[in-house]
Design an enzyme around this catalytic site. Structure first.
Site: not given
Length: 266
Positions: A159-161
């Site tokens: 789960i990115e940014v």
């Protein structure tokens, strides 16, 4: 006592109880350093996993090879690729392709890690390299993506940014093991790239990155020393300072005399 490499069951059992550490490593040296440092999970290039020395260097690292989906191809290609990775010692595989592709692998009991939030290979759909989920509508889209991966049978997801509040709320509402890259501490592991930690990334530094060592300066110093050494060699050859007597082999005088007589020389 050697560390035991965690299984999928182990990771599921600790979800929500502690934060693990995760790195993207690119070389055998980096993998060995991660092993010795006590890192839990690594993302690696497939070719590194296929190196026969990899598991000797990193016996306890939960290792996840990954390629962008357009490097592999169709769902059938992914399944073949994933089995090859699994046979080589992968603990899970990364897949940013469709939910159908994820399901195709999960149906074969392959542990799959998906990707939500900022997905570099799909950045055009979310406006480029920027945070995803800062509005209620886009946060809901991240949540729905997680639930889709869950339904497809994925084991976890990067789960990115994504805003920390969103990531934490989603983590509490999913069985997926969430790997946080710039999404705060409400997930299950903190994920950084080795090149950022070591200071070798000479391009854009993401907000979530943290530099712990300045390897770039050391590499620059070593390169300057490399050029200097090569330059000194060139100068020595041009001035006849190299080779010196200690660098060569001489023939016994009587053998030299006999040799020269045979070839008609002095």
């Amino acid at each position: 006592m050697p560390r035991k490499r965690p299984t999928i069951a182990d990771l599921r059992a600790i979800k929500g109880k502690k934060q693990l550490t995760m790195l993207r490593v690119m070389t055998l040296d980096e993998a060995e350093a991660a092993e010795k440092a006590g890192v839990d999970i690594v993302s690696i290039p497939p070719e590194l996993l296929l190196n026969p020395q990899y598991r000797d260097a990193a016996p306890s690292l939960f290792s996840m090879p990954g390629e962008n989906f357009f490097e592999i191809g169709t769902a059938d290609d992914f399944v073949r690729w994933a089995f090859r990775m699994y046979k080589a010692g992968a603990d899970a595989v990364y897949c940013s392709a469709s939910y159908a592709t994820v399901k195709r692998m999960a149906d074969e009991a392959i542990p799959v890690i998906g990707h939500v939030g900022l997905i570099p290979s799909r950045k055009t759909w979310t406006g480029g390299f920027k945070a995803v989920g800062k509005t209620a509508e886009t946060a809901l889209q991240v949540f729905e993506a997680v639930k889709q991966l869950e339904a497809a049978g994925a084991f976890g997801a990067e789960i990115e940014v994504v805003p920390v509040e969103v990531a934490e709320a989603i983590s509490k509402r999913t069985s997926l093991f969430l790997l946080s890259m710039g999404a705060g501490t409400g997930c299950d592991a903190q994920y950084l790239f080795a090149e950022d930690i070591l200071g070798t990334n000479r391009s854009h530094m993401p907000r979530h990155s943290k530099v712990y060592r300045n390897f770039a300066a050391e590499y620059d110093r070593l390169q300057a020393e490399r050029v200097a050494a090569f330059s000194e060699f060139v100068a020595d050859v041009n001035s006849n300072a190299y080779p010196e007597e200690k660098h060569i082999v001489r023939m016994p005088p009587e053998e030299l005399k006999a040799f020269m007589a045979k070839i008609g020389g002095e």
